[in-house]
Design a protein around this motif. Structure first.
Motif, PDB file in Angstrom:
ATOM      1  N   VAL A 112     -12.362  -4.787   2.087  1.00 40.25           N
ATOM      2  CA  VAL A 112     -12.310  -3.405   2.253  1.00 40.25           C
ATOM      3  C   VAL A 112     -13.903  -3.298   2.153  1.00 40.25           C
ATOM      4  O   VAL A 112     -14.928  -3.588   1.619  1.00 40.25           O
ATOM      5  N   ASP A 116     -14.006   1.398   5.762  1.00 37.92           N
ATOM      6  CA  ASP A 116     -12.290   2.346   5.487  1.00 37.92           C
ATOM      7  C   ASP A 116     -12.462   2.416   4.289  1.00 37.92           C
ATOM      8  O   ASP A 116     -10.933   3.170   3.667  1.00 37.92           O
ATOM      9  N   THR A 127     -10.048   8.589   1.560  1.00 33.21           N
ATOM     10  CA  THR A 127      -9.179   7.877   1.432  1.00 33.21           C
ATOM     11  C   THR A 127      -9.422   6.770   2.113  1.00 33.21           C
ATOM     12  O   THR A 127     -10.226   6.011   2.495  1.00 33.21           O
ATOM     13  N   ARG A 129      -8.295   2.825   3.210  1.00 37.23           N
ATOM     14  CA  ARG A 129      -7.286   1.378   3.770  1.00 37.23           C
ATOM     15  C   ARG A 129      -7.577   0.126   3.391  1.00 37.23           C
ATOM     16  O   ARG A 129      -8.922  -0.381   3.092  1.00 37.23           O
ATOM     17  N   HIS A 132      -3.247  -5.400   3.014  1.00 37.88           N
ATOM     18  CA  HIS A 132      -1.631  -5.569   2.212  1.00 37.88           C
ATOM     19  C   HIS A 132      -1.643  -7.011   1.596  1.00 37.88           C
ATOM     20  O   HIS A 132      -2.397  -7.393   1.127  1.00 37.88           O
ATOM     21  N   THR A 198      -2.074   1.166  -5.956  1.00 33.98           N
ATOM     22  CA  THR A 198      -2.378   2.436  -5.585  1.00 33.98           C
ATOM     23  C   THR A 198      -2.720   3.876  -6.442  1.00 33.98           C
ATOM     24  O   THR A 198      -3.446   4.148  -6.777  1.00 33.98           O
ATOM     25  N   THR A 214      -5.456   9.477  -1.390  1.00 36.68           N
ATOM     26  CA  THR A 214      -4.998   8.781  -0.180  1.00 36.68           C
ATOM     27  C   THR A 214      -5.185   7.451  -0.020  1.00 36.68           C
ATOM     28  O   THR A 214      -6.396   7.066   0.508  1.00 36.68           O
ATOM     29  N   THR A 216      -3.605   3.783   1.792  1.00 41.54           N
ATOM     30  CA  THR A 216      -3.229   3.022   3.342  1.00 41.54           C
ATOM     31  C   THR A 216      -3.300   1.614   3.180  1.00 41.54           C
ATOM     32  O   THR A 216      -4.539   0.872   2.393  1.00 41.54           O
ATOM     33  N   TYR A 217      -2.215   1.253   3.960  1.00 45.89           N
ATOM     34  CA  TYR A 217      -2.302  -0.466   3.976  1.00 45.89           C
ATOM     35  C   TYR A 217      -2.562  -0.958   5.222  1.00 45.89           C
ATOM     36  O   TYR A 217      -1.481  -0.594   5.553  1.00 45.89           O
ATOM     37  N   ALA A 218      -3.067  -2.013   5.954  1.00 47.79           N
ATOM     38  CA  ALA A 218      -2.897  -2.349   7.615  1.00 47.79           C
ATOM     39  C   ALA A 218      -3.132  -3.674   7.073  1.00 47.79           C
ATOM     40  O   ALA A 218      -4.057  -4.479   6.385  1.00 47.79           O
TER      41      ALA A 218
END
Length: 218
Positions: A112, A116, A127, A129, A132, A198, A214, A216-218
């Protein structure tokens, strides 16, 4: 009868040794076990001594991953090896093995970067990111893994007599690890790890005063 006894007594020493060796092999392949002869098992019992040296630290590695889920798996491995043009009774093995192990799913937080993570000016909204989740290597549990049965041909039994490790189960253990790894890919373990990650980060940031988080996974 007297003549036969006289001939037996006049047998050379090496002949008696060969005869004794043949007798031992006959008894072995007839399937006779020490347990059927009272007292012999205790008489020839073995003693185990641990003469290992101390464990040496070779390296230290910092960890940045969050282990978010772990799955327990069990597989029954039926491995058979046959030889061409030879019956199984002469050459061939078949091993039935129960393998139990675990697979961890983790998120590598070390990947990260600054881009991110986004925080608003009021420090109430965050937020994140993340990459995965990934699966770790399957770990076979020796306390819960065992061989149910092992059938060997005549030549394989002879080979085990002169082998350094006659009870080696390396082939079935590797096969068990492979099947456990394949099962972990189909188990949804990574999705569970992302869900848990999360929840962990959301609870952590809310305890620091953030009201909206929030992930998220990218």
């Amino acid at each position: 009868m007297t003549t036969s006894l006289g001939r037996l007594r006049r047998m050379p020493g090496w002949t008696k040794v060969v005869a004794a060796l043949v007798l031992v092999l006959v008894v072995f392949f007839a399937g006779i076990r020490l347990s059927v002869l009272p007292g012999l098992k205790d008489l020839f019992g073995t003693e185990t001594r641990d003469r290992s040296g101390p464990a040496l630290l070779q390296s230290i590695q910092d960890m940045s991953r969050y282990d978010a889920a772990s799955g327990n798996f069990q597989v029954v491995v039926d491995l058979e090896k046959d030889a061409r043009f030879l019956p199984d009774a002469v050459r061939g093995t078949r091993t039935l093995y129960v393998g139990a192990g675990t697979v961890d799913a983790y998120v590598d937080l070390g990947q990260v970067g600054e881009d991110d993570v986004t925080v608003d000016e009021d420090r109430t909204t965050a937020t994140l990111r993340l990459p995965h989740a990934r699966l770790g290597k399957p770990a076979l549990d020796p306390d819960r893994s065992y061989a149910v049965s092992k059938q060997r041909g005549l030549l394989d039994r002879l080979g085990d007599l002169f082998s350094d490790n006659p009870n080696s189960e390396q082939a079935v253990q590797k096969l068990a690890v492979r099947h456990i790894g394949e099962a972990a890919k189909e188990s949804g373990l990574t999705a569970r790890a992302e869900h848990n990650t999360t929840g962990m980060l959301t609870g952590l940031l809310r305890s620091l005063g953030f009201t909206r988080v929030t992930v998220t996974y990218a």
